[in-house]
Design a protein around this motif. Sequence first.
Motif, short mmCIF file in Angstrom:
data_model
loop_
_atom_site.label_atom_id
_atom_site.label_comp_id
_atom_site.label_asym_id
_atom_site.label_seq_id
_atom_site.Cartn_x
_atom_site.Cartn_y
_atom_site.Cartn_z
N ALA A 1 0.82 -1.22 0.00
CA ALA A 1 0.00 0.00 0.00
C ALA A 1 0.85 1.27 0.00
CB ALA A 1 -0.95 -0.01 1.20
N ASP A 2 1.85 1.33 0.86
CA ASP A 2 2.64 2.55 1.02
C ASP A 2 3.35 2.93 -0.28
OD1 ASP A 2 1.82 2.10 3.62
OD2 ASP A 2 3.80 1.45 4.31
N SER A 3 4.07 1.98 -0.85
CA SER A 3 4.85 2.29 -2.05
C SER A 3 3.97 2.47 -3.28
CB SER A 3 5.92 1.22 -2.29
OG SER A 3 5.34 -0.02 -2.60
N VAL A 4 2.84 1.78 -3.34
CA VAL A 4 1.91 1.97 -4.46
C VAL A 4 1.31 3.37 -4.37
CG1 VAL A 4 -0.29 1.21 -5.46
CG2 VAL A 4 1.46 -0.47 -4.85
N CYS A 5 0.95 3.79 -3.18
CA CYS A 5 0.44 5.15 -2.98
C CYS A 5 1.49 6.17 -3.41
CB CYS A 5 0.06 5.35 -1.52
SG CYS A 5 -0.65 6.97 -1.15
N LEU A 6 2.72 5.98 -2.99
CA LEU A 6 3.80 6.89 -3.39
C LEU A 6 3.92 6.95 -4.90
CD1 LEU A 6 6.30 8.69 -2.82
CD2 LEU A 6 7.63 6.56 -2.66
N VAL B 1 1.96 11.84 6.22
CA VAL B 1 0.72 11.11 5.95
C VAL B 1 0.64 9.89 6.87
CG1 VAL B 1 -0.54 9.84 4.15
CG2 VAL B 1 0.82 11.86 3.54
N GLN B 2 -0.55 9.63 7.39
CA GLN B 2 -0.77 8.46 8.23
C GLN B 2 -1.15 7.26 7.37
OE1 GLN B 2 -3.62 9.17 11.33
NE2 GLN B 2 -2.67 11.10 11.92
N ARG B 3 -0.89 6.06 7.88
CA ARG B 3 -1.20 4.84 7.15
C ARG B 3 -2.68 4.78 6.76
NH1 ARG B 3 0.72 -0.13 4.78
NH2 ARG B 3 -1.20 -1.27 4.54
N LYS B 4 -3.57 5.20 7.65
CA LYS B 4 -5.01 5.15 7.33
C LYS B 4 -5.34 6.08 6.17
CE LYS B 4 -6.39 8.42 10.94
NZ LYS B 4 -7.12 8.61 12.16
N GLU B 5 -4.60 7.19 6.03
CA GLU B 5 -4.82 8.09 4.90
C GLU B 5 -4.36 7.45 3.59
OE1 GLU B 5 -4.31 12.57 6.43
OE2 GLU B 5 -2.63 11.25 7.01
N ILE B 6 -3.27 6.69 3.66
CA ILE B 6 -2.78 5.96 2.49
C ILE B 6 -3.83 4.96 2.03
CG2 ILE B 6 -1.09 4.22 1.76
CD1 ILE B 6 0.94 5.75 3.59
#
Length: 184
Positions: free
Chosen positions: A12-17, A149-154
């Motif tokens: 999730a984190d890197s895909v969001c980035l 950014v918080q994880r829940k926002e991602i």
Amino acid sequence: GDKVVVGVSGGADSVCLLFMLLELRREYDLELFAVHIHHGIRGDTADADAEYTKDICRKFDVECQIFHEDVLEYAKQQRLTVEEAGRNIRRQRFEQVRREKSADKIALAHHQNDNAETLLWNLCRGSGLNGLGGIAPLDGVYIRPMLCVQRKEIESYLKKREISYCIDETNGEDHYTRNRIRNH
């Protein structure tokens, strides 16, 4: 006009980035290069993560390099923890691609929760003042644009845009120190 190497695990984190940088690509005239490291640990699920990363990069016209590494063997040879070995290998590959592509920056997907975990980890290890600062948003060529950014926002960002991502099943395990901090 910058060339940016982006660490993309498929999570999730890197895909969001990656998607955030894709949105900024035209406005800032960015050239993006994705790097995915297959650590050689999780078998078929790691293969699926690599395939997902390759597919999403192809779909959005981002050059992607996938590196297959034996992190367990490297850890043994270098007398490191698996976490340290993985981090070292990732950095080596990010730097390699940065040099090959004459890139300006390496973007990583660390976020607010990661920063809190790092601060706690540093405190547990008896860190000095430097460790109390947590993760730096800018460290040489490394940039971390999602530290605010918080994880829940991602997760919300991805859900609203119906963007899928991979889930690393080992994140729920307590074998690694960072996971123990995150999970408890």
